[in-house]
Write a protein that holds these residues in place. Structure first.
Motif, PDB file in Angstrom:
ATOM      1  N   LYS B  66       0.803  -1.126  -0.094  1.00 50.51           N
ATOM      2  CA  LYS B  66       0.107  -0.065   0.060  1.00 50.51           C
ATOM      3  C   LYS B  66       0.746   1.264   0.036  1.00 50.51           C
ATOM      4  O   LYS B  66       0.481   2.297  -0.151  1.00 50.51           O
ATOM      5  N   GLY B  67       2.135   1.018   0.194  1.00 51.16           N
ATOM      6  CA  GLY B  67       3.110   2.157   0.161  1.00 51.16           C
ATOM      7  C   GLY B  67       3.413   2.502   1.745  1.00 51.16           C
ATOM      8  O   GLY B  67       2.927   2.051   2.804  1.00 51.16           O
ATOM      9  N   LEU B  68       4.640   3.185   1.925  1.00 53.65           N
ATOM     10  CA  LEU B  68       5.032   3.538   3.239  1.00 53.65           C
ATOM     11  C   LEU B  68       4.049   3.936   4.409  1.00 53.65           C
ATOM     12  O   LEU B  68       3.496   4.879   4.166  1.00 53.65           O
ATOM     13  N   VAL B  69       3.811   3.314   5.413  1.00 54.29           N
ATOM     14  CA  VAL B  69       2.988   3.981   6.413  1.00 54.29           C
ATOM     15  C   VAL B  69       3.161   5.554   6.413  1.00 54.29           C
ATOM     16  O   VAL B  69       2.402   6.379   6.645  1.00 54.29           O
ATOM     17  N   LYS B  70       4.299   5.843   6.670  1.00 51.52           N
ATOM     18  CA  LYS B  70       4.889   7.362   6.986  1.00 51.52           C
ATOM     19  C   LYS B  70       4.122   8.137   5.676  1.00 51.52           C
ATOM     20  O   LYS B  70       3.474   9.320   6.132  1.00 51.52           O
ATOM     21  N   LEU B  71       4.164   7.584   4.496  1.00 44.50           N
ATOM     22  CA  LEU B  71       3.638   8.559   3.251  1.00 44.50           C
ATOM     23  C   LEU B  71       2.195   8.614   3.397  1.00 44.50           C
ATOM     24  O   LEU B  71       1.630   9.729   3.400  1.00 44.50           O
ATOM     25  N   ARG B  72       1.483   7.575   3.695  1.00 38.68           N
ATOM     26  CA  ARG B  72      -0.110   7.520   4.013  1.00 38.68           C
ATOM     27  C   ARG B  72      -0.361   8.227   5.038  1.00 38.68           C
ATOM     28  O   ARG B  72      -1.362   8.974   4.772  1.00 38.68           O
ATOM     29  N   LEU B 230      -8.186  10.762  -6.677  1.00 35.53           N
ATOM     30  CA  LEU B 230      -7.099  10.495  -7.198  1.00 35.53           C
ATOM     31  C   LEU B 230      -6.080  11.690  -7.114  1.00 35.53           C
ATOM     32  O   LEU B 230      -6.673  12.980  -7.762  1.00 35.53           O
ATOM     33  N   ASN B 231      -5.015  11.542  -6.847  1.00 38.18           N
ATOM     34  CA  ASN B 231      -4.023  12.678  -6.728  1.00 38.18           C
ATOM     35  C   ASN B 231      -2.613  12.204  -6.797  1.00 38.18           C
ATOM     36  O   ASN B 231      -2.466  11.068  -6.642  1.00 38.18           O
ATOM     37  N   GLY B 232      -1.654  13.175  -6.973  1.00 39.61           N
ATOM     38  CA  GLY B 232      -0.345  12.890  -6.900  1.00 39.61           C
ATOM     39  C   GLY B 232       0.756  13.991  -6.887  1.00 39.61           C
ATOM     40  O   GLY B 232       0.434  15.012  -6.371  1.00 39.61           O
ATOM     41  N   PHE B 233       1.844  13.784  -6.962  1.00 37.87           N
ATOM     42  CA  PHE B 233       2.727  14.505  -6.608  1.00 37.87           C
ATOM     43  C   PHE B 233       3.329  15.455  -7.969  1.00 37.87           C
ATOM     44  O   PHE B 233       4.366  16.448  -8.022  1.00 37.87           O
ATOM     45  N   SER B 234       3.084  14.869  -9.142  1.00 42.33           N
ATOM     46  CA  SER B 234       3.508  15.216 -10.348  1.00 42.33           C
ATOM     47  C   SER B 234       3.696  16.814 -10.639  1.00 42.33           C
ATOM     48  O   SER B 234       4.712  17.237 -11.042  1.00 42.33           O
ATOM     49  N   LYS B 235       2.263  17.349 -10.517  1.00 45.22           N
ATOM     50  CA  LYS B 235       2.224  18.870 -11.054  1.00 45.22           C
ATOM     51  C   LYS B 235       2.512  19.644 -10.108  1.00 45.22           C
ATOM     52  O   LYS B 235       3.409  20.664 -10.235  1.00 45.22           O
ATOM     53  N   ALA B 236       1.798  19.429  -8.689  1.00 45.02           N
ATOM     54  CA  ALA B 236       2.097  20.589  -7.771  1.00 45.02           C
ATOM     55  C   ALA B 236       3.467  20.549  -7.054  1.00 45.02           C
ATOM     56  O   ALA B 236       4.123  21.828  -7.022  1.00 45.02           O
ATOM     57  N   TYR B 237       4.133  19.630  -7.022  1.00 44.76           N
ATOM     58  CA  TYR B 237       5.579  19.451  -6.611  1.00 44.76           C
ATOM     59  C   TYR B 237       6.683  19.401  -7.853  1.00 44.76           C
ATOM     60  O   TYR B 237       7.761  19.209  -7.255  1.00 44.76           O
ATOM     61  N   THR B 240       7.138  14.916 -11.636  1.00 45.38           N
ATOM     62  CA  THR B 240       6.622  13.866 -12.742  1.00 45.38           C
ATOM     63  C   THR B 240       7.641  12.673 -12.784  1.00 45.38           C
ATOM     64  O   THR B 240       6.897  11.824 -13.026  1.00 45.38           O
ATOM     65  N   GLY B 241       8.810  12.856 -12.795  1.00 43.74           N
ATOM     66  CA  GLY B 241       9.725  11.744 -13.032  1.00 43.74           C
ATOM     67  C   GLY B 241       9.860  10.894 -11.806  1.00 43.74           C
ATOM     68  O   GLY B 241      10.341   9.804 -12.088  1.00 43.74           O
ATOM     69  N   TRP B 242       9.320  11.022 -10.632  1.00 44.47           N
ATOM     70  CA  TRP B 242       9.358  10.221  -9.593  1.00 44.47           C
ATOM     71  C   TRP B 242       8.295   9.162  -9.726  1.00 44.47           C
ATOM     72  O   TRP B 242       8.457   8.183  -8.930  1.00 44.47           O
ATOM     73  N   ARG B 243       7.115   9.589 -10.164  1.00 45.71           N
ATOM     74  CA  ARG B 243       6.108   8.588 -10.421  1.00 45.71           C
ATOM     75  C   ARG B 243       5.519   8.203  -9.163  1.00 45.71           C
ATOM     76  O   ARG B 243       5.441   7.031  -8.748  1.00 45.71           O
ATOM     77  N   VAL B 244       5.214   9.212  -8.390  1.00 46.79           N
ATOM     78  CA  VAL B 244       4.280   8.900  -7.039  1.00 46.79           C
ATOM     79  C   VAL B 244       2.749   9.581  -7.343  1.00 46.79           C
ATOM     80  O   VAL B 244       2.668  10.750  -7.594  1.00 46.79           O
ATOM     81  N   ALA B 276       8.517  11.750  -1.646  1.00 44.28           N
ATOM     82  CA  ALA B 276       7.188  12.395  -1.582  1.00 44.28           C
ATOM     83  C   ALA B 276       6.753  12.594  -0.180  1.00 44.28           C
ATOM     84  O   ALA B 276       6.106  13.647   0.144  1.00 44.28           O
ATOM     85  N   CYS B 277       7.542  11.953   0.809  1.00 45.34           N
ATOM     86  CA  CYS B 277       7.102  12.252   2.386  1.00 45.34           C
ATOM     87  C   CYS B 277       7.650  13.570   2.452  1.00 45.34           C
ATOM     88  O   CYS B 277       7.115  14.640   3.269  1.00 45.34           O
TER      89      CYS B 277
END
Ligand SMILES: Cc1ncc(COP(=O)(O)O)c(C=O)c1O
Lengths: 161, 386
Positions: B66-72, B230-237, B240-244, B276-277
């Motif tokens: 599911k992903g790192l608990v920290k990130l969730r 759905l959301n992600g880190f590509s645009k605001a941060y 894009t290349g990190w794929r999260v 991403a964290c």
């Protein structure tokens, strides 16, 4: 800070029309405010940022950061001494600092000798100057927020969804 | 004759007609591109630095599916803080390989063969093909320039059929820049609620909303149980290349998506998750600065385009504008090709986002101001010379 100042600080070539579009302020108002800032001494000049390291035919030049200990004067504090020091054209910048010395100067000269002479003949003998420490600058990496390197090329694909 | 080895599903996927044009752009030097679908900023240094540190520290393993608990946890806290949205760290959040993977997982987890999925047109390119791969029948809603390219409750009512299962919804929208106020969203939500339709809400541009506060679909009355956020880190941060990215939603849907994810992807690379964290937990200053820069460029570009006769609506979000090229008397593809050849400025023909939009082009203002200004000057010349 007024966005006009912010935009000009980023790019002095930006035109009033462009500022008007970017900041949604009428062109006339942009012009008016720029004039006002110039008159008030808020806008002091417009100039290019040159990376001298890359200039081939420049005259040789050395820079030194000089720490200066000063005995403040009664009533006048540091201002009068500072003025006497910064009025020398060799002094490019002059700051009053907190800490173990008082003034920090950026001094420029043709070579080591010129700078050393400035320190020993002009600066050190000055009344109220208690001592100096001179650091010659070897390399500049970043200045005023600008990294002194060619802008990195755009690494993105030229087109994408 | 050799029998083709490619599956039917893939064979019938529409080939991208725009590919030829893309190759033309990629093969040309010294082009100013307004065709880029990602930020021109590199990822802020504090984020990059923390990823480097995590690698030095030896974070090189798999993580929980599911992903790192920290990130969730950070994502959960961030959504609570920004929108008052509550999603449980344990079973309502899944970290994905960008919003891209989340879209794929969502559709595969939800669709039975023959289910209908509504996709608006114009839209981001992946929705319809991915829905079809998942076995869905795509119902298209054609959005009109006359309506400001907005989806209306009436459009929706007309499109909904008994076997409509879900709508793929995106706002702020790539390629039109359209977004919706809370009132507009509520009206849309009421129609969807009446018919019990699931919303897969792609809000990857949420931070780049300029004229009003962004309202996540899941915060609308009664919508949370029917919404996959759905959301992600590509645009605001600028990542894009990190794929999260991440998906948040009802437990059963997240569990179903996690099932597919665990077999196909296993987990998002740990270094990207660590980055991403830092992105969510660290300073927001770079995000705000980037947004301000986009907002200014938006005013500039919209002003210049309208002046030169390429009329466009002002985007309410994203870094795209979708002007009409009607004045040039060319279609978008010819316009883009001629502009590329004569002025070395690249834009994306509108047909990339739906066959109905051959009168449009997409312009991205994710380009430094110097280049943007130069590109606008060249386009103005181009329009004058027509
Ligand atoms: C609307 C939309 N959704 C999703 C994506 C893909 O985002 P990610 O990088 O998170 O996969 C994009 C990228 O351009 C997009 O425009």
């Amino acid at each position: 800070m007024d966005v006009i100042l912010e935009l000009l600080q980023k790019d002095a070539r930006i035109t009033p029309q462009e500022i008007s579009k970017l900041a949604k302020i009428k062109v006339d108002e942009v012009r008016r405010r720029i004039k006002k800032y110039e008159k008030e001494g808020i806008l002091l000049g417009y100039r290019a940022v040159v990376n001298k390291e890359l200039v081939k035919d420049k005259e040789s030049e050395v820079r030194a950061l000089i720490e200066v200990k000063v005995a403040p004067q009664k009533d006048l504090g540091f201002d009068k001494v500072a003025e006497r020091i910064y009025s020398f054209p060799e002094v490019k910048s002059c700051y009053l600092l907190s800490g173990s010395y008082d003034l920090l100067l950026v001094v420029e000269g043709r070579d080591l000798k010129t700078v050393s002479r400035f320190v020993s003949e002009k600066l050190s003998p000055m009344e109220n100057v208690r001592g100096t420490v001179t650091h010659f600058l070897l390399k500049k990496y970043k200045e005023d927020g600008i990294i002194l390197k060619c802008a990195e090329e755009d690494r993105r694909l030229a087109i994408s969804y | 004759m050799k029998k083709t080895t490619i599956s039917h599903k893939v064979q019938i996927m529409p080939p991208s007609g725009i590919r030829v044009f893309f190759d033309l752009v990629l093969g040309m030097k010294d082009v100013i591109s307004l065709g880029v679908g990602e930020p021109d900023f590199v990822t802020p240094w504090h984020i990059r630095e923390s990823a480097i540190y995590s690698i030095e520290e030896g974070y090189t393993s798999y993580t929980s599916n599911k992903g790192l608990v920290k990130l969730r946890t950070y994502v959960s806290q961030d959504l609570k803080k920004r929108f008052g949205l509550h999603y449980g760290v344990e079973d309502e959040i899944l970290i994905t390989v960008g919003v891209s993977e989340a879209v794929d997982l969502a559709l595969r987890a939800l669709v039975n063969p023959g289910d209908k999925v509504i996709v608006c047109s114009p839209s981001y390119v992946s929705y319809a093909p991915v829905a079809e791969l998942a076995g869905a029948e795509v119902t298209k809603i054609i959005l009109r320039s006359g309506n400001g390219f907005k989806l209306t409750p009436d459009d929706l009512k007309k499109a909904i059929e008994p076997d409509t299962k879900a709508i793929m919804f995106n706002y702020p929208c790539n390629p039109t820049g359209v977004s919706y106020t809370k009132t507009e969203l509520s009206a849309i939500n009421r129609v969807l609620e009446r018919h019990g339709i699931l919303v897969i809400s792609d809000e990857v541009y949420d931070e780049l909303t300029y004229d009003f506060a962004h309202t996540p679909f899941a915060t609308l009355p009664g919508a949370k149980e029917r919404t996959l956020y759905l959301n992600g880190f590509s645009k605001a941060y600028a990542m894009t290349g990190w794929r999260v990215g991440y998906a948040c939603g009802p437990k059963d849907i997240i569990a179903a998506m996690t099932k597919i994810h665990q077999y196909t992807i296993m987990c998002v690379p740990i270094m990207s998750q660590m980055a991403a964290c830092e992105a969510v937990a660290g300073t927001r200053k770079p995000v705000e600065d980037m947004k301000q820069e986009y907002q200014r460029r938006r005013e500039f570009v919209v002003g210049r385009l309208n002046e030169m006769g390429l009329s466009c609506h002002k985007p309410q979000g994203t870094f795209y504008v979708f002007p009409s090229v009607k004045k040039s008397k060319m279609n978008g593809m010819d316009f883009a090709s001629k502009l590329l050849k004569e002025k070395k400025v690249a834009v994306v023909p509108g047909t990339a986002f739906g066959p109905e939009y051959d009168g449009h082009i997409r312009i991205s203002f994710a380009t430094g101001f110097d280049k943007l200004r130069e590109a606008m000057d060249r386009m103005e010349e181009f329009m004058k010379e027509l």
